[in-house]
Design a protein around this motif. Structure first.
Motif, PDB file in Angstrom:
ATOM      1  N   THR A 147     -31.933 -37.482  -5.197  1.00 45.60           N
ATOM      2  CA  THR A 147     -31.393 -37.514  -3.456  1.00 45.60           C
ATOM      3  C   THR A 147     -32.071 -37.041  -2.428  1.00 45.60           C
ATOM      4  O   THR A 147     -33.162 -36.256  -2.666  1.00 45.60           O
ATOM      5  N   PHE A 149     -33.106 -35.337   1.456  1.00 46.17           N
ATOM      6  CA  PHE A 149     -32.591 -34.166   2.177  1.00 46.17           C
ATOM      7  C   PHE A 149     -31.505 -34.466   3.265  1.00 46.17           C
ATOM      8  O   PHE A 149     -30.655 -33.305   3.497  1.00 46.17           O
ATOM      9  N   LYS A 173     -31.054 -34.459  -9.328  1.00 41.94           N
ATOM     10  CA  LYS A 173     -32.288 -33.677  -8.848  1.00 41.94           C
ATOM     11  C   LYS A 173     -32.324 -33.797  -7.310  1.00 41.94           C
ATOM     12  O   LYS A 173     -32.841 -35.006  -6.716  1.00 41.94           O
ATOM     13  N   GLU A 176     -35.698 -31.084  -2.605  1.00 46.70           N
ATOM     14  CA  GLU A 176     -36.147 -29.677  -2.776  1.00 46.70           C
ATOM     15  C   GLU A 176     -36.033 -29.091  -1.384  1.00 46.70           C
ATOM     16  O   GLU A 176     -36.259 -27.535  -1.524  1.00 46.70           O
ATOM     17  N   ARG A 177     -35.932 -29.493  -0.321  1.00 41.30           N
ATOM     18  CA  ARG A 177     -35.699 -28.951   0.980  1.00 41.30           C
ATOM     19  C   ARG A 177     -34.350 -28.211   1.187  1.00 41.30           C
ATOM     20  O   ARG A 177     -34.263 -27.434   1.970  1.00 41.30           O
ATOM     21  N   GLY A 225     -33.790 -42.471  -0.714  1.00 41.57           N
ATOM     22  CA  GLY A 225     -34.819 -41.949   0.013  1.00 41.57           C
ATOM     23  C   GLY A 225     -35.507 -42.908   0.916  1.00 41.57           C
ATOM     24  O   GLY A 225     -34.946 -43.834   1.313  1.00 41.57           O
ATOM     25  N   SER A 226     -36.816 -42.533   0.868  1.00 39.28           N
ATOM     26  CA  SER A 226     -37.638 -43.325   1.881  1.00 39.28           C
ATOM     27  C   SER A 226     -38.065 -44.408   1.060  1.00 39.28           C
ATOM     28  O   SER A 226     -38.055 -44.668  -0.175  1.00 39.28           O
ATOM     29  N   GLY A 248     -33.649 -47.297   0.341  1.00 38.74           N
ATOM     30  CA  GLY A 248     -34.858 -46.857   0.955  1.00 38.74           C
ATOM     31  C   GLY A 248     -34.483 -46.456   2.456  1.00 38.74           C
ATOM     32  O   GLY A 248     -33.218 -46.394   2.617  1.00 38.74           O
ATOM     33  N   CYS A 281     -29.840 -42.218   7.478  1.00 38.69           N
ATOM     34  CA  CYS A 281     -30.335 -43.739   7.277  1.00 38.69           C
ATOM     35  C   CYS A 281     -29.328 -44.794   7.986  1.00 38.69           C
ATOM     36  O   CYS A 281     -29.978 -46.056   8.248  1.00 38.69           O
ATOM     37  N   GLU A 380     -40.585 -46.243  10.625  1.00 39.81           N
ATOM     38  CA  GLU A 380     -39.077 -45.387  10.497  1.00 39.81           C
ATOM     39  C   GLU A 380     -39.549 -43.737  11.113  1.00 39.81           C
ATOM     40  O   GLU A 380     -40.042 -43.415  10.380  1.00 39.81           O
ATOM     41  N   PHE A 447     -22.107 -49.372  -0.726  1.00 29.57           N
ATOM     42  CA  PHE A 447     -23.034 -49.177   0.376  1.00 29.57           C
ATOM     43  C   PHE A 447     -24.539 -49.556  -0.132  1.00 29.57           C
ATOM     44  O   PHE A 447     -24.872 -49.048  -1.093  1.00 29.57           O
TER      45      PHE A 447
HETATM   46  P1  NAD Z   1     -37.960 -38.745   0.133  1.00 26.73           P
HETATM   47  O1  NAD Z   1     -38.215 -40.430  -0.288  1.00 26.73           O
HETATM   48  O2  NAD Z   1     -39.116 -37.886   0.798  1.00 26.73           O
HETATM   49  O3  NAD Z   1     -37.516 -37.962  -0.937  1.00 26.73           O
HETATM   50  C1  NAD Z   1     -36.249 -38.358  -1.636  1.00 26.73           C
HETATM   51  C2  NAD Z   1     -36.299 -37.811  -2.985  1.00 26.73           C
HETATM   52  O4  NAD Z   1     -37.349 -38.373  -3.589  1.00 26.73           O
HETATM   53  C3  NAD Z   1     -36.243 -36.375  -3.202  1.00 26.73           C
HETATM   54  O5  NAD Z   1     -35.582 -35.922  -4.283  1.00 26.73           O
HETATM   55  C4  NAD Z   1     -37.764 -35.949  -3.457  1.00 26.73           C
HETATM   56  O6  NAD Z   1     -38.088 -34.584  -4.072  1.00 26.73           O
HETATM   57  C5  NAD Z   1     -38.200 -37.232  -4.133  1.00 26.73           C
HETATM   58  N1  NAD Z   1     -39.830 -37.507  -3.745  1.00 26.73           N
HETATM   59  C6  NAD Z   1     -40.223 -37.550  -2.722  1.00 26.73           C
HETATM   60  N2  NAD Z   1     -41.518 -37.926  -2.783  1.00 26.73           N
HETATM   61  C7  NAD Z   1     -41.758 -38.413  -4.023  1.00 26.73           C
HETATM   62  C8  NAD Z   1     -42.730 -39.026  -4.866  1.00 26.73           C
HETATM   63  N3  NAD Z   1     -44.079 -39.372  -4.234  1.00 26.73           N
HETATM   64  N4  NAD Z   1     -42.552 -39.282  -6.163  1.00 26.73           N
HETATM   65  C9  NAD Z   1     -41.262 -39.068  -6.759  1.00 26.73           C
HETATM   66  N5  NAD Z   1     -40.235 -38.687  -6.243  1.00 26.73           N
HETATM   67  C10 NAD Z   1     -40.429 -38.070  -4.700  1.00 26.73           C
HETATM   68  O7  NAD Z   1     -36.710 -39.059   1.341  1.00 26.73           O
HETATM   69  P2  NAD Z   1     -36.394 -37.798   2.295  1.00 26.73           P
HETATM   70  O8  NAD Z   1     -37.308 -37.316   3.290  1.00 26.73           O
HETATM   71  O9  NAD Z   1     -35.615 -36.645   1.469  1.00 26.73           O
HETATM   72  O10 NAD Z   1     -35.356 -38.461   2.844  1.00 26.73           O
HETATM   73  C11 NAD Z   1     -34.970 -39.536   4.210  1.00 26.73           C
HETATM   74  C12 NAD Z   1     -35.467 -40.710   3.698  1.00 26.73           C
HETATM   75  O11 NAD Z   1     -34.189 -41.151   2.940  1.00 26.73           O
HETATM   76  C13 NAD Z   1     -35.415 -41.748   4.932  1.00 26.73           C
HETATM   77  O12 NAD Z   1     -36.398 -42.708   4.856  1.00 26.73           O
HETATM   78  C14 NAD Z   1     -33.961 -42.310   4.887  1.00 26.73           C
HETATM   79  O13 NAD Z   1     -33.834 -43.457   5.759  1.00 26.73           O
HETATM   80  C15 NAD Z   1     -33.872 -42.206   3.569  1.00 26.73           C
HETATM   81  N6  NAD Z   1     -32.359 -42.276   3.371  1.00 26.73           N
HETATM   82  C16 NAD Z   1     -31.798 -43.542   3.072  1.00 26.73           C
HETATM   83  C17 NAD Z   1     -30.569 -43.736   2.801  1.00 26.73           C
HETATM   84  C18 NAD Z   1     -29.814 -45.130   2.411  1.00 26.73           C
HETATM   85  O14 NAD Z   1     -28.700 -45.220   1.886  1.00 26.73           O
HETATM   86  N7  NAD Z   1     -30.789 -46.282   2.422  1.00 26.73           N
HETATM   87  C19 NAD Z   1     -29.611 -42.657   2.758  1.00 26.73           C
HETATM   88  C20 NAD Z   1     -30.169 -41.350   3.178  1.00 26.73           C
HETATM   89  C21 NAD Z   1     -31.628 -41.358   3.334  1.00 26.73           C
END
Ligand code: NAD
Length: 495
Positions: A147, A149, A173, A176-177, A225-226, A248, A281, A380, A447
């Motif tokens: 998940t 942050f 998992k 970590e922030r 995540g991203s 994403g 997001c 983004e 969603f």
């Molecule tokens: P992130 O992608 O940096 O991190 C998400 C998760 O992936 C964290 O648990 C992190 O520890 C892990 N991670 C980070 N880099 C990694 C790598 N290289 N390899 C494997 N795992 C890795 O995202 P973030 O900064 O925590 O959250 C913000 C992002 O999440 C934004 O892009 C936002 O749009 C997106 N988001 C999307 C939705 C959705 O429903 N589509 C919802 C919430 C957030």
């Protein structure tokens, strides 16, 4: 300074990798603790615990599983303020925003309380002579939930209730922030009667994630995540035979037609662009002003931005808190120069807003006359920067949204029912709001965005969540003709 440990087999487990990550209070800029980062070996040990717990949990009757979920619901209601306080302390969003996040997560728990109904299979009698067919849905096994942050409580709750109610065990998992809310949730599930080992929290960074993606005993991966990481998760997880849903990033548009209620649209733009400092997001990051609505709309937004109160999330007067880290704040701020250099008009520069102390604050910014070739439009930004793009016609607005690589959420503001109906049919985006700024679907729906906002074919939570966390099995049964049976039925055999 406290160290947040893993939570495996129903109890805290100190990390052994020797690696940690810092945790900050973004409102003060102070380091408040650290979190253990798992090694591949620690992941393997946690998965082994989950495998053993899952074997027993899948046999627990549905009624009992539902009771656990009901108890989790009660505990989350009771401890909602505690959860919100942890979220605000580590993420920085305002307490009211954090409470709203808990409430949206609660909906997903309530949905999963209906698991005895949700897991009902299908039955077709007499598909051939003496042959019946029925189907049933069985748990996947051990599921990894990874998940981001920005919603440290709600996003885990998009996943955990359905995954657990369906009979799976989970390795969560979290980011970590701000991992504190996940640990509190694990404690709540345990106290509600979930057997130890069914829900485990393992902290970590990409080392932990990359082990989960290839681990032979992980059957499915839910990720939010991203976009670059979502793509990596999807490609690696599926290459290793796992079922993967990977949500994403986003670049959400809000189209305002000339007949829209201007005040409603301006209020919506401000709350959806700057709420949670734009780190959502489903934040609005682009307003598409159609026809002559542009000038009055920009002015209406500007007036509201000027009044926005930026400050610590714990202060009830604050409407917008800090960003997650100093690095992210600086990255977001750098887009203001990029936009101006590319020809956008800076209507409000958030860098002029100051908050005392060392918190990671950046005020709300508004850029007008943004065009689709600019970085501020293409990237983004994930911060409190709202871009306004001018479009001459509705069709032009629709075309630019459909050409955007992201397709998470979109909104249209209009009083014209025909235009609204056309938009909901023609726009190529997963979640659409009509006079509602980027709606997160209620828990009974699911969603998910389109294109680069989702990798995989399954949306999160709701009915799609139940399908994602289960495998379908179809049983075909031939029954012998009762006339040939040697069992004494106790009544005359039918002719
Ligand atoms: P992130 O992608 O940096 O991190 C998400 C998760 O992936 C964290 O648990 C992190 O520890 C892990 N991670 C980070 N880099 C990694 C790598 N290289 N390899 C494997 N795992 C890795 O995202 P973030 O900064 O925590 O959250 C913000 C992002 O999440 C934004 O892009 C936002 O749009 C997106 N988001 C999307 C939705 C959705 O429903 N589509 C919802 C919430 C957030």
């Amino acid at each position: 300074m406290s160290t947040l440990q893993h939570f495996v087999g129903g109890r805290p487990l100190p990390g052994t990798s020797g690696r940690t990550a810092p945790i900050y209070n973004p409102a003060t800029g102070h380091r408040t603790g650290e979190v253990d980062l798992a090694s591949p070996e620690e992941i393997d040990a946690a998965v082994a615990v989950a495998v053993a717990a899952q074997r027993a949990w899948q046999d627990v009757p549905l009624a009992r599983r539902a009771q656990v979920l009901f108890s989790v619901r009660e505990a989350v209601v009771r401890r909602g303020d505690e959860l919100a306080a942890v979220i605000t302390a580590q993420h920085g969003k305002t307490l009211s925003d954090a409470a709203g996040e808990v409430q949206r997560g609660l909906e997903c728990i309530e949905f999963a309380c209906g698991i005895p109904d949700l897991l009902k299979g299908e039955f077709a009698p007499q598909v051939a002579s003496g042959v019946d067919v029925h189907s049933l849905r069985q748990p996947m096994g051990v599921v990894a939930c990874i998940t981001p942050f920005n919603f440290p409580c709600m996003v885990p709750l998009w996943m955990l209730p359905n995954a657990i109610a369906c009979g799976n065990a989970v390795i969560l998992k979290p980011s970590e922030r701000d991992p504190g809310a996940s640990l509190l949730l694990a404690e709540i599930f345990l106290e509600a009667g979930l057997p130890p080992g069914v829900l485990n929290v393992v902290h970590g960074d990409q080392v932990a994630v990359n082990r989960l993606l290839v681990h032979p005993d992980i059957a499915a991966v839910s990720f939010v995540g991203s976009t670059p990481v979502a793509k990596h998760i999807y490609e690696t997880g599926t290459a290793h035979g796992k079922r993967v849903q990977a949500l994403g990033g986003a670049k959400n548009h809000m189209v305002v037609l000339p007949d829209a209620d201007l005040n409603l649209a301006a209020d919506a733009a401000v709350s959806a662009a700057y709420g949670s400092a734009g780190e959502r997001c489903m934040a609005v990051s682009v307003v598409v002003a159609v026809g002559d609505v542009g000038d009055p709309l920009v002015e209406a937004i500007r007036l509201r931005v000027d009044k926005l109160v930026v400050g610590p999330g714990e202060d009830p007067a604050s409407e917008m808190g800090p960003l997650i880290t100093a690095e992210h704040r600086d990255r977001v701020a750098s887009y203001l120069d990029k936009g101006a250099d590319a020809g956008a008009i800076t209507v409000v520069d958030g860098r002029t807003t100051t908050v005392a102390g060392d918190g990671f604050f950046l005020g709300a910014s508004l850029l007008d006359r943004v065009t689709t070739d600019m970085d501020v439009y293409r990237d983004e930004i994930f911060g409190p920067v709202l871009c306004v793009v001018r479009a001459d016609t509705y069709n032009e607005a629709l075309a630019l949204i459909n050409a955007n690589p992201y397709g998470n959420g979109v909104a249209l503001f209009t009083r014209d029912g025909g235009a609204a109906r056309h938009f909901e049919q023609a726009v190529e985006v997963g979640m659409v709001g009509i006079n509602v700024p980027i709606p997160v679907p209620v828990a009974a729906f699911s969603f998910g965005g389109w294109r680069d906002s989702l990798f995989g074919d399954s949306h999160m939570y709701g009915a799609e969540g139940v399908r994602f966390y289960t495998r379908n099995k179809v049983i075909t049964t031939r029954w012998p003709d009762p006339a040939t049976s040697r069992v004494d039925l106790g009544f005359p055999r039918p002719d």
